[in-house]
Design a protein around this motif. Sequence first.
Motif, PDB file in Angstrom:
ATOM      1  N   SER A  91       0.758  -1.124  -0.014  1.00  0.00           N
ATOM      2  CA  SER A  91      -0.056   0.085   0.062  1.00  0.00           C
ATOM      3  C   SER A  91       0.873   1.159  -0.119  1.00  0.00           C
ATOM      4  O   SER A  91       2.056   0.901   0.258  1.00  0.00           O
ATOM      5  N   GLY A  92       0.375   2.264  -0.268  1.00  0.00           N
ATOM      6  CA  GLY A  92       1.235   3.778  -0.300  1.00  0.00           C
ATOM      7  C   GLY A  92       0.146   4.998  -0.676  1.00  0.00           C
ATOM      8  O   GLY A  92      -0.967   4.718  -0.760  1.00  0.00           O
ATOM      9  N   SER A  93       0.795   5.799  -1.011  1.00  0.00           N
ATOM     10  CA  SER A  93       0.038   7.167  -1.362  1.00  0.00           C
ATOM     11  C   SER A  93       1.061   7.969  -2.314  1.00  0.00           C
ATOM     12  O   SER A  93       2.463   7.922  -2.077  1.00  0.00           O
ATOM     13  N   GLY A  94       0.406   8.828  -2.883  1.00  0.00           N
ATOM     14  CA  GLY A  94       1.333   9.948  -3.561  1.00  0.00           C
ATOM     15  C   GLY A  94       0.261  10.554  -4.141  1.00  0.00           C
ATOM     16  O   GLY A  94      -0.934  10.834  -3.776  1.00  0.00           O
ATOM     17  N   GLN A  95       1.112  11.349  -5.276  1.00  0.00           N
ATOM     18  CA  GLN A  95       0.140  12.585  -6.195  1.00  0.00           C
ATOM     19  C   GLN A  95       0.109  12.174  -7.517  1.00  0.00           C
ATOM     20  O   GLN A  95       1.059  11.838  -8.110  1.00  0.00           O
ATOM     21  N   GLY A  96      -1.217  12.353  -7.934  1.00  0.00           N
ATOM     22  CA  GLY A  96      -1.375  12.225  -9.610  1.00  0.00           C
ATOM     23  C   GLY A  96      -1.646  13.328 -10.254  1.00  0.00           C
ATOM     24  O   GLY A  96      -1.536  14.250  -9.593  1.00  0.00           O
ATOM     25  N   ARG A  97      -2.286  13.169 -11.471  1.00  0.00           N
ATOM     26  CA  ARG A  97      -2.456  14.353 -12.320  1.00  0.00           C
ATOM     27  C   ARG A  97      -3.613  14.300 -13.043  1.00  0.00           C
ATOM     28  O   ARG A  97      -3.512  13.083 -13.864  1.00  0.00           O
ATOM     29  N   ILE A  98      -4.498  14.872 -13.306  1.00  0.00           N
ATOM     30  CA  ILE A  98      -5.536  14.699 -14.244  1.00  0.00           C
ATOM     31  C   ILE A  98      -5.084  15.174 -15.559  1.00  0.00           C
ATOM     32  O   ILE A  98      -4.674  16.153 -15.831  1.00  0.00           O
ATOM     33  N   THR A  99      -5.241  14.220 -16.613  1.00  0.00           N
ATOM     34  CA  THR A  99      -4.616  14.448 -18.052  1.00  0.00           C
ATOM     35  C   THR A  99      -5.521  14.458 -19.164  1.00  0.00           C
ATOM     36  O   THR A  99      -5.225  15.022 -20.032  1.00  0.00           O
ATOM     37  N   THR A 100      -7.065  14.426 -18.799  1.00  0.00           N
ATOM     38  CA  THR A 100      -7.908  14.758 -19.917  1.00  0.00           C
ATOM     39  C   THR A 100      -8.976  15.147 -19.414  1.00  0.00           C
ATOM     40  O   THR A 100      -9.493  14.970 -18.020  1.00  0.00           O
ATOM     41  N   GLY A 101      -9.585  16.069 -20.323  1.00  0.00           N
ATOM     42  CA  GLY A 101     -11.022  16.785 -19.613  1.00  0.00           C
ATOM     43  C   GLY A 101     -12.233  16.145 -20.529  1.00  0.00           C
ATOM     44  O   GLY A 101     -12.243  15.070 -21.041  1.00  0.00           O
ATOM     45  N   ASN A 102     -13.187  17.107 -20.642  1.00  0.00           N
ATOM     46  CA  ASN A 102     -14.412  16.821 -21.267  1.00  0.00           C
ATOM     47  C   ASN A 102     -14.199  16.741 -22.795  1.00  0.00           C
ATOM     48  O   ASN A 102     -13.734  17.554 -23.154  1.00  0.00           O
ATOM     49  N   GLY A 103     -15.423  16.056 -23.484  1.00  0.00           N
ATOM     50  CA  GLY A 103     -15.102  15.929 -24.782  1.00  0.00           C
ATOM     51  C   GLY A 103     -15.832  17.382 -25.580  1.00  0.00           C
ATOM     52  O   GLY A 103     -15.844  17.391 -26.785  1.00  0.00           O
ATOM     53  N   ALA A 104     -16.532  18.037 -24.858  1.00  0.00           N
ATOM     54  CA  ALA A 104     -17.293  19.194 -25.227  1.00  0.00           C
ATOM     55  C   ALA A 104     -16.389  20.399 -25.472  1.00  0.00           C
ATOM     56  O   ALA A 104     -16.715  21.448 -25.868  1.00  0.00           O
ATOM     57  N   HIS A 105     -15.172  20.223 -24.981  1.00  0.00           N
ATOM     58  CA  HIS A 105     -14.383  21.202 -24.981  1.00  0.00           C
ATOM     59  C   HIS A 105     -14.644  22.474 -24.062  1.00  0.00           C
ATOM     60  O   HIS A 105     -14.254  23.620 -24.477  1.00  0.00           O
ATOM     61  N   VAL A 106     -15.242  22.459 -23.104  1.00  0.00           N
ATOM     62  CA  VAL A 106     -15.553  23.262 -22.292  1.00  0.00           C
ATOM     63  C   VAL A 106     -14.294  23.727 -21.091  1.00  0.00           C
ATOM     64  O   VAL A 106     -13.652  22.580 -20.623  1.00  0.00           O
ATOM     65  N   THR A 107     -13.834  24.883 -21.110  1.00  0.00           N
ATOM     66  CA  THR A 107     -12.654  25.192 -20.465  1.00  0.00           C
ATOM     67  C   THR A 107     -12.928  26.134 -19.402  1.00  0.00           C
ATOM     68  O   THR A 107     -14.075  26.809 -19.254  1.00  0.00           O
ATOM     69  N   LEU A 108     -12.256  26.255 -18.411  1.00  0.00           N
ATOM     70  CA  LEU A 108     -12.429  27.225 -17.316  1.00  0.00           C
ATOM     71  C   LEU A 108     -10.701  27.749 -17.180  1.00  0.00           C
ATOM     72  O   LEU A 108      -9.915  26.990 -16.890  1.00  0.00           O
ATOM     73  N   ASN A 109     -10.602  29.137 -17.365  1.00  0.00           N
ATOM     74  CA  ASN A 109      -9.305  29.571 -17.244  1.00  0.00           C
ATOM     75  C   ASN A 109      -8.221  28.888 -18.444  1.00  0.00           C
ATOM     76  O   ASN A 109      -7.102  28.548 -18.193  1.00  0.00           O
ATOM     77  N   ASP A 110      -8.805  28.716 -19.522  1.00  0.00           N
ATOM     78  CA  ASP A 110      -8.119  28.098 -20.561  1.00  0.00           C
ATOM     79  C   ASP A 110      -7.625  26.578 -20.383  1.00  0.00           C
ATOM     80  O   ASP A 110      -6.808  26.009 -20.911  1.00  0.00           O
ATOM     81  N   LYS A 111      -8.382  25.744 -19.475  1.00  0.00           N
ATOM     82  CA  LYS A 111      -8.065  24.447 -19.080  1.00  0.00           C
ATOM     83  C   LYS A 111      -9.278  23.791 -19.134  1.00  0.00           C
ATOM     84  O   LYS A 111     -10.351  24.182 -18.787  1.00  0.00           O
ATOM     85  N   LEU A 112      -9.235  22.520 -19.842  1.00  0.00           N
ATOM     86  CA  LEU A 112     -10.210  21.740 -19.928  1.00  0.00           C
ATOM     87  C   LEU A 112     -10.963  21.290 -18.613  1.00  0.00           C
ATOM     88  O   LEU A 112     -10.122  20.821 -17.755  1.00  0.00           O
ATOM     89  N   ILE A 113     -12.254  21.403 -18.267  1.00  0.00           N
ATOM     90  CA  ILE A 113     -12.847  21.075 -17.144  1.00  0.00           C
ATOM     91  C   ILE A 113     -12.957  19.322 -17.124  1.00  0.00           C
ATOM     92  O   ILE A 113     -13.457  18.519 -18.221  1.00  0.00           O
ATOM     93  N   ALA A 114     -12.588  18.748 -16.009  1.00  0.00           N
ATOM     94  CA  ALA A 114     -12.584  17.373 -15.866  1.00  0.00           C
ATOM     95  C   ALA A 114     -14.017  16.846 -15.593  1.00  0.00           C
ATOM     96  O   ALA A 114     -14.882  17.540 -14.990  1.00  0.00           O
ATOM     97  N   VAL A 115     -14.244  15.528 -16.044  1.00  0.00           N
ATOM     98  CA  VAL A 115     -15.641  14.998 -15.964  1.00  0.00           C
ATOM     99  C   VAL A 115     -15.595  13.630 -15.592  1.00  0.00           C
ATOM    100  O   VAL A 115     -14.294  13.227 -15.544  1.00  0.00           O
ATOM    101  N   GLU A 116     -16.572  12.975 -15.214  1.00  0.00           N
ATOM    102  CA  GLU A 116     -16.524  11.522 -14.915  1.00  0.00           C
ATOM    103  C   GLU A 116     -15.844  10.889 -16.318  1.00  0.00           C
ATOM    104  O   GLU A 116     -16.324  11.384 -17.306  1.00  0.00           O
ATOM    105  N   SER A 117     -15.074   9.925 -15.925  1.00  0.00           N
ATOM    106  CA  SER A 117     -14.253   9.246 -17.131  1.00  0.00           C
ATOM    107  C   SER A 117     -13.066   9.966 -17.754  1.00  0.00           C
ATOM    108  O   SER A 117     -12.438   9.549 -18.596  1.00  0.00           O
TER     109      SER A 117
END
Length: 139
Positions: A91-117
């Motif tokens: 077991s363990g812990s650490g930090q990951g990073r969101i790499t893909t966002g929504n398919g509708a290309h909706v952004t916030l501050n020029d970054k794709l918003i993440a959604v389920e999946s």
Amino acid sequence: MSYVERYQSGTECSSWDQFGNCTGYSPTYTTTTHTTGAKVTGTLASNSNKFTVNGVPIACVGDQTNENWTADPSPSPKLGGTIISISPGTSGSGQGRITTGNGAHVTLNDKLIAVESSTVATHLGTSTTINEGNSLINM
């Protein structure tokens, strides 16, 4: 993750009588490596904006995740031997990073918003998907 099992693979003569006949045997051992998966759970660690939906921060591509993981299934001997090493652990812990966002290309501050999946690159070097979120906003 991987783990090494040491198990008895046979026997060899370890003592002889005066005529050269074997009178005693000792076990011989070898090792093999097995692999298992990991169950990763996580939460949003940091977000690059101040926007929320019902008090929950909106996650975007590039935001970090706090992750915990456990071996799944738990390592166990498969050949009747003993586990002598486990990497990176059970077991363990650490930090990951969101790499893909929504398919509708909706952004916030020029970054794709993440959604389920949306995809998350985990700290274990694997990828997983976001499997829950807020369903109040349709994109």
